[in-house]
Design a protein around this motif. Structure first.
Motif, PDB file in Angstrom:
ATOM      1  N   GLN A  16      43.548  39.374  42.924  1.00 60.95           N
ATOM      2  CA  GLN A  16      44.243  40.251  41.983  1.00 60.95           C
ATOM      3  C   GLN A  16      44.262  39.531  40.643  1.00 60.95           C
ATOM      4  O   GLN A  16      44.733  38.401  40.556  1.00 60.95           O
ATOM      5  N   VAL A  17      43.726  40.149  39.608  1.00 59.56           N
ATOM      6  CA  VAL A  17      43.644  39.523  38.291  1.00 59.56           C
ATOM      7  C   VAL A  17      44.307  40.437  37.269  1.00 59.56           C
ATOM      8  O   VAL A  17      44.004  41.622  37.205  1.00 59.56           O
ATOM      9  N   THR A  18      45.217  39.863  36.472  1.00 57.89           N
ATOM     10  CA  THR A  18      45.881  40.596  35.404  1.00 57.89           C
ATOM     11  C   THR A  18      45.702  39.838  34.102  1.00 57.89           C
ATOM     12  O   THR A  18      45.428  38.640  34.103  1.00 57.89           O
ATOM     13  N   GLY A  19      45.844  40.474  32.964  1.00 60.11           N
ATOM     14  CA  GLY A  19      45.668  39.820  31.669  1.00 60.11           C
ATOM     15  C   GLY A  19      46.970  39.754  30.927  1.00 60.11           C
ATOM     16  O   GLY A  19      47.984  40.183  31.444  1.00 60.11           O
ATOM     17  N   PRO A  20      47.024  39.204  29.735  1.00 60.63           N
ATOM     18  CA  PRO A  20      45.898  38.743  28.933  1.00 60.63           C
ATOM     19  C   PRO A  20      45.482  37.311  29.237  1.00 60.63           C
ATOM     20  O   PRO A  20      44.413  36.881  28.857  1.00 60.63           O
ATOM     21  N   LEU A  21      46.334  36.531  29.923  1.00 57.13           N
ATOM     22  CA  LEU A  21      45.939  35.162  30.266  1.00 57.13           C
ATOM     23  C   LEU A  21      45.284  35.089  31.628  1.00 57.13           C
ATOM     24  O   LEU A  21      45.112  34.022  32.175  1.00 57.13           O
ATOM     25  N   PHE A  22      44.902  36.232  32.173  1.00 57.31           N
ATOM     26  CA  PHE A  22      44.225  36.296  33.459  1.00 57.31           C
ATOM     27  C   PHE A  22      45.017  35.602  34.558  1.00 57.31           C
ATOM     28  O   PHE A  22      44.659  34.535  35.035  1.00 57.31           O
ATOM     29  N   GLY A  23      46.115  36.223  34.942  1.00 58.25           N
ATOM     30  CA  GLY A  23      46.868  35.750  36.096  1.00 58.25           C
ATOM     31  C   GLY A  23      46.072  36.062  37.345  1.00 58.25           C
ATOM     32  O   GLY A  23      45.594  37.181  37.536  1.00 58.25           O
ATOM     33  N   VAL A  24      45.870  35.091  38.215  1.00 53.37           N
ATOM     34  CA  VAL A  24      45.048  35.250  39.410  1.00 53.37           C
ATOM     35  C   VAL A  24      45.906  35.006  40.644  1.00 53.37           C
ATOM     36  O   VAL A  24      46.607  33.999  40.723  1.00 53.37           O
ATOM     37  N   VAL A  25      45.863  35.931  41.595  1.00 48.29           N
ATOM     38  CA  VAL A  25      46.476  35.730  42.897  1.00 48.29           C
ATOM     39  C   VAL A  25      45.363  35.873  43.919  1.00 48.29           C
ATOM     40  O   VAL A  25      44.714  36.911  44.020  1.00 48.29           O
ATOM     41  N   TYR A  26      45.113  34.816  44.646  1.00 50.23           N
ATOM     42  CA  TYR A  26      44.082  34.800  45.680  1.00 50.23           C
ATOM     43  C   TYR A  26      44.781  34.724  47.028  1.00 50.23           C
ATOM     44  O   TYR A  26      45.526  33.777  47.291  1.00 50.23           O
ATOM     45  N   TRP A  27      44.585  35.740  47.866  1.00 53.32           N
ATOM     46  CA  TRP A  27      45.222  35.777  49.185  1.00 53.32           C
ATOM     47  C   TRP A  27      44.413  34.941  50.155  1.00 53.32           C
ATOM     48  O   TRP A  27      43.236  35.204  50.380  1.00 53.32           O
ATOM     49  N   ILE A  28      45.043  33.935  50.721  1.00 59.72           N
ATOM     50  CA  ILE A  28      44.388  33.041  51.668  1.00 59.72           C
ATOM     51  C   ILE A  28      44.380  33.646  53.057  1.00 59.72           C
ATOM     52  O   ILE A  28      43.455  33.473  53.823  1.00 59.72           O
ATOM     53  N   THR A  29      45.432  34.387  53.397  1.00 57.53           N
ATOM     54  CA  THR A  29      45.497  35.056  54.692  1.00 57.53           C
ATOM     55  C   THR A  29      45.702  36.543  54.454  1.00 57.53           C
ATOM     56  O   THR A  29      46.201  36.963  53.428  1.00 57.53           O
ATOM     57  N   ASP A  30      45.285  37.352  55.429  1.00 59.21           N
ATOM     58  CA  ASP A  30      45.559  38.787  55.303  1.00 59.21           C
ATOM     59  C   ASP A  30      46.966  39.058  55.853  1.00 59.21           C
ATOM     60  O   ASP A  30      47.681  38.144  56.241  1.00 59.21           O
ATOM     61  N   ARG A  31      47.361  40.283  55.863  1.00 58.52           N
ATOM     62  CA  ARG A  31      48.739  40.620  56.255  1.00 58.52           C
ATOM     63  C   ARG A  31      49.016  40.309  57.723  1.00 58.52           C
ATOM     64  O   ARG A  31      50.153  40.232  58.134  1.00 58.52           O
ATOM     65  N   ARG A  32      47.975  40.120  58.527  1.00 61.18           N
ATOM     66  CA  ARG A  32      48.161  39.775  59.922  1.00 61.18           C
ATOM     67  C   ARG A  32      48.237  38.271  60.121  1.00 61.18           C
ATOM     68  O   ARG A  32      48.393  37.794  61.217  1.00 61.18           O
ATOM     69  N   GLY A  33      48.067  37.509  59.022  1.00 61.13           N
ATOM     70  CA  GLY A  33      48.129  36.058  59.110  1.00 61.13           C
ATOM     71  C   GLY A  33      46.803  35.388  59.396  1.00 61.13           C
ATOM     72  O   GLY A  33      46.746  34.189  59.567  1.00 61.13           O
ATOM     73  N   ALA A  34      45.716  36.160  59.444  1.00 59.16           N
ATOM     74  CA  ALA A  34      44.403  35.583  59.691  1.00 59.16           C
ATOM     75  C   ALA A  34      43.913  34.856  58.435  1.00 59.16           C
ATOM     76  O   ALA A  34      44.015  35.382  57.346  1.00 59.16           O
ATOM     77  N   SER A  35      43.358  33.687  58.621  1.00 65.02           N
ATOM     78  CA  SER A  35      42.884  32.879  57.503  1.00 65.02           C
ATOM     79  C   SER A  35      41.551  33.379  56.985  1.00 65.02           C
ATOM     80  O   SER A  35      40.715  33.869  57.742  1.00 65.02           O
ATOM     81  N   HIS A  36      41.362  33.250  55.667  1.00 64.39           N
ATOM     82  CA  HIS A  36      40.097  33.626  55.047  1.00 64.39           C
ATOM     83  C   HIS A  36      39.314  32.411  54.585  1.00 64.39           C
ATOM     84  O   HIS A  36      38.329  32.539  53.913  1.00 64.39           O
ATOM     85  N   GLY A  37      39.772  31.234  54.837  1.00 67.28           N
ATOM     86  CA  GLY A  37      39.109  30.052  54.312  1.00 67.28           C
ATOM     87  C   GLY A  37      38.559  29.224  55.374  1.00 67.28           C
ATOM     88  O   GLY A  37      37.850  28.327  55.315  1.00 67.28           O
TER      89      GLY A  37
END
Length: 142
Positions: free
Chosen positions: A121-142
């Motif tokens: 999820q990216v918002t501006g103007p300073l480009f706030g970034v939220v990177y989800w490491i796990t999904d809502r079920r708690g499964a890891s993406h890394g």
């Protein structure tokens, strides 16, 4: 969501990331953040040839989120791609502690663009970034 952030930040730097130690000289990278007495376990540093060339400050954002502030590098650190290396280490730090998301701001359109391509999820103007490491079920993406 679901893709690792490593491909967006591949770097060839020789810098090594670790938590800061009491004896580390942060004077070249801490800048205005020196107005606050930070715990060294809240500071992730990049070391190159025995010098601290980059840092970021970590703090608990609650609800399984770790936030990053004050990502800063020396000119040598910038030339070596240390900022990207610190974001990769930030991701690993969050994953190793079972966190659900990492959040940071960047003035870099390139980093924001690549984060967005990796479903952050990216918002501006300073480009706030939220990177989800796990999904809502708690499964890891890394």
């Amino acid at each position: 969501m679901g893709e690792d952030c490593r491909p967006m930040l591949e770097t060839r730097t020789r810098a090594v990331c670790r938590l800061a130690r009491p004896e580390d000289d942060l004077s070249e990278v801490i800048g205005k953040a020196s107005m606050v007495q930070w715990n060294r376990d809240q500071i992730l540093v990049a070391e190159l040839d025995g010098r601290i060339v980059g840092m970021l400050i970590l703090w608990d954002g609650g609800h399984g989120v770790v936030k990053c502030d004050h990502l800063n590098c020396t000119p040598q650190g910038v030339a070596e791609g240390v900022g990207a290396k610190l974001i990769l280490c930030f991701n690993e730090y969050c994953q190793s502690r079972g966190k659900q998301a990492m959040s940071y701001t960047t003035p870099s359109l390139e980093i924001a663009y690549h984060a967005k391509r990796r479903h952050a999820q990216v918002t501006g103007p300073l480009f706030g970034v939220v990177y989800w490491i796990t999904d809502r079920r708690g499964a890891s993406h890394g």
